[in-house]
Every structure is written in structure tokens, then in C-alpha cells.
Design a protein around this motif. Structure first.
Motif, PDB file in Angstrom:
ATOM      1  N   GLU A 106       0.939  -1.263  -0.101  1.00  0.00           N
ATOM      2  CA  GLU A 106       0.020   0.133   0.217  1.00  0.00           C
ATOM      3  C   GLU A 106       0.822   1.453  -0.020  1.00  0.00           C
ATOM      4  OE1 GLU A 106      -2.429  -0.240   3.439  1.00  0.00           O
ATOM      5  OE2 GLU A 106      -3.344  -2.127   2.868  1.00  0.00           O
ATOM      6  N   GLU A 107       1.726   1.221   0.964  1.00  0.00           N
ATOM      7  CA  GLU A 107       2.485   2.769   1.015  1.00  0.00           C
ATOM      8  C   GLU A 107       3.524   2.731  -0.381  1.00  0.00           C
ATOM      9  OE1 GLU A 107       3.825   4.126   4.173  1.00  0.00           O
ATOM     10  OE2 GLU A 107       2.019   3.545   5.385  1.00  0.00           O
ATOM     11  N   LEU A 108       4.124   1.601  -0.738  1.00  0.00           N
ATOM     12  CA  LEU A 108       4.928   2.057  -1.876  1.00  0.00           C
ATOM     13  C   LEU A 108       4.143   1.759  -3.420  1.00  0.00           C
ATOM     14  CD1 LEU A 108       7.749  -0.490  -0.833  1.00  0.00           C
ATOM     15  CD2 LEU A 108       7.817   1.930  -0.841  1.00  0.00           C
ATOM     16  N   GLY A 109       2.969   1.301  -3.127  1.00  0.00           N
ATOM     17  CA  GLY A 109       2.122   1.237  -4.408  1.00  0.00           C
ATOM     18  C   GLY A 109       2.557   0.278  -5.556  1.00  0.00           C
ATOM     19  N   THR A 149       5.127  -4.332  12.965  1.00  0.00           N
ATOM     20  CA  THR A 149       3.907  -4.424  12.876  1.00  0.00           C
ATOM     21  C   THR A 149       3.617  -3.565  11.771  1.00  0.00           C
ATOM     22  OG1 THR A 149       3.647  -2.482  14.233  1.00  0.00           O
ATOM     23  CG2 THR A 149       3.629  -4.504  15.299  1.00  0.00           C
ATOM     24  N   PRO A 150       2.404  -3.626  11.113  1.00  0.00           N
ATOM     25  CA  PRO A 150       2.356  -2.863  10.079  1.00  0.00           C
ATOM     26  C   PRO A 150       2.315  -1.249  10.385  1.00  0.00           C
ATOM     27  CG  PRO A 150       0.639  -4.226  10.035  1.00  0.00           C
ATOM     28  CD  PRO A 150       1.363  -4.628  11.322  1.00  0.00           C
ATOM     29  N   SER A 154       5.763   2.775   7.718  1.00  0.00           N
ATOM     30  CA  SER A 154       5.777   4.015   7.317  1.00  0.00           C
ATOM     31  C   SER A 154       7.494   4.461   7.791  1.00  0.00           C
ATOM     32  CB  SER A 154       4.964   4.909   7.894  1.00  0.00           C
ATOM     33  OG  SER A 154       3.685   4.674   7.328  1.00  0.00           O
ATOM     34  N   GLU A 155       7.465   4.273   9.359  1.00  0.00           N
ATOM     35  CA  GLU A 155       8.924   4.847   9.611  1.00  0.00           C
ATOM     36  C   GLU A 155      10.112   4.292   9.116  1.00  0.00           C
ATOM     37  OE1 GLU A 155      11.098   4.229  14.040  1.00  0.00           O
ATOM     38  OE2 GLU A 155       9.079   4.349  14.211  1.00  0.00           O
ATOM     39  N   ILE A 156       9.980   2.799   8.570  1.00  0.00           N
ATOM     40  CA  ILE A 156      11.014   2.095   8.074  1.00  0.00           C
ATOM     41  C   ILE A 156      11.543   2.841   6.770  1.00  0.00           C
ATOM     42  CG2 ILE A 156      11.963   0.219   6.903  1.00  0.00           C
ATOM     43  CD1 ILE A 156      10.707  -1.446   9.423  1.00  0.00           C
ATOM     44  N   LEU A 157      10.369   3.148   5.979  1.00  0.00           N
ATOM     45  CA  LEU A 157      10.250   3.735   4.635  1.00  0.00           C
ATOM     46  C   LEU A 157      10.963   5.193   4.667  1.00  0.00           C
ATOM     47  CD1 LEU A 157       7.312   2.268   2.861  1.00  0.00           C
ATOM     48  CD2 LEU A 157       9.533   1.472   2.628  1.00  0.00           C
ATOM     49  N   ASP A 158      10.339   5.928   5.464  1.00  0.00           N
ATOM     50  CA  ASP A 158      11.073   7.240   5.814  1.00  0.00           C
ATOM     51  C   ASP A 158      12.233   7.365   6.096  1.00  0.00           C
ATOM     52  OD1 ASP A 158       8.532   8.374   5.243  1.00  0.00           O
ATOM     53  OD2 ASP A 158       7.985   8.746   7.373  1.00  0.00           O
TER      54      ASP A 158
END
Length: 171
Positions: A106-109, A149-150, A154-158
Motif C-alpha cells: 500500500e505505502e509503496l504502490g 507491525t504494519p 511508514s517509519e522504516i520507509l521514511d
């Protein structure tokens, strides 16, 4: 490969290959380490990479491909700057790996083996990264992240996006 032959690899990598084939009593034993170093240098195992590695070891390109296709960490097409591997093997699956994997999608599309349009991330579902005790776990290039966890996606990607920004700002 003779010293006067042109290499597709940077001189440091080519020198590392030369040292590897001398290190092992059987040259073929250097194959997997060479493929990993080649992938790090070039980004993936292109036809040119496979050809040169085969030549350096003295085996056929088919032999190289047969070994390379066995290992999930080796790839035959370019990946993102940061390759996110989400383990969905039994230990990780039982502790929520599919929810984590879905959040990354979802976050990366992108989906399995996809690469973001900017080339920063690629995503893949993998069988096991050997972190069963800390499941669910992922690997981003050579960095492990565990007990996920899901909500932590976001934190990892950031964190990795910031690495790219920092590098661009310091260039």
C-alpha cells in the motif's frame, strides 16, 4: 580472465574476484560470493555479468545461471536502491507478516518484484531470511528489521527516504 581483458566491474570488484578464485582450491566455489559482489556492484545479474563471472571461474554461462536461479537473493532485473524483502515463511506468517507485507504494498504502490517509479524501493516476498526468533522480519538490502507491525512500515520507509535525501543534500 586475462589481465588485459576489459571488465564490466569497477577495479576494486575485479580485484576482489581475482582474490576469490585464488582463495578456493576449486575455482567454482567462488561462484556464489562472486555473484553477490557482482550484484552489489552492478545492481543485478545481467547477461554481461553472468558472462564475465563464467569466464573468470572457467565454467559455462549455463552453469552460472543454474546456480544463480536457485538463490532468492540473486536477481536478474534491476531492483530499487533499497530492496525490501518481507519474509512470509511460517514463523513470520504466524506473527503477522502478511499484514506487514500488505502495508508495504500500500505505502509503496507496488507488488511482488515491483520497483517504485522513482527507483528508490523494490519489494518482494521471500521465504526465509533466518530471523524466525524475531518474527515478523524484513531485510532492506543488508539491514534487518524485526518484530514488526504494519504501523512500523511508514517509519522504516521514511528512514530510507531520508538516507536518499541526505545523500542528495551532501552531494
Amino acid at each position: 580472465m586475462s589481465p588485459e581483458t576489459m571488465s564490466i566491474f569497477p577495479p576494486k570488484v575485479a580485484a576482489r574476484f581475482d582474490a576469490l578464485v585464488e582463495k578456493y582450491p576449486v575455482r567454482r566455489s567462488a561462484l556464489v560470493p562472486m555473484l553477490l559482489y557482482a550484484q552489489d556492484a552492478i545492481g543485478y545479474l545481467s547477461d554481461a555479468v553472468i558472462s564475465e563471472v563464467a569466464s573468470r571461474i572457467g565454467i559455462t554461462e549455463l552453469d552460472v545461471r543454474n546456480v544463480a536461479t536457485y538463490y532468492s537473493m540473486l536477481r536478474f532485473k534491476p531492483a530499487g536502491k533499497f530492496n525490501v524483502q518481507v519474509c512470509t515463511n511460517i514463523s513470520c506468517m504466524l506473527r503477522g507478516a502478511y499484514d506487514v507485507y500488505e502495508r508495504f504494498q500500500e505505502e509503496l504502490g507496488i507488488g511482488h518484484k515491483g520497483v517504485t517509479a522513482d527507483g528508490i524501493f523494490s519489494l518482494e516476498e521471500v521465504e526465509c531470511i533466518g530471523a524466525c526468533c524475531w518474527a515478523p522480519a524484513i531485510q532492506v538490502n543488508y539491514d534487518f528489521h524485526d518484530d514488526l507491525t504494519p504501523d512500523g512500515v511508514s517509519e522504516i520507509l521514511d528512514r530510507y527516504r531520508n538516507k536518499v535525501r541526505d545523500k542528495e543534500n551532501n552531494a
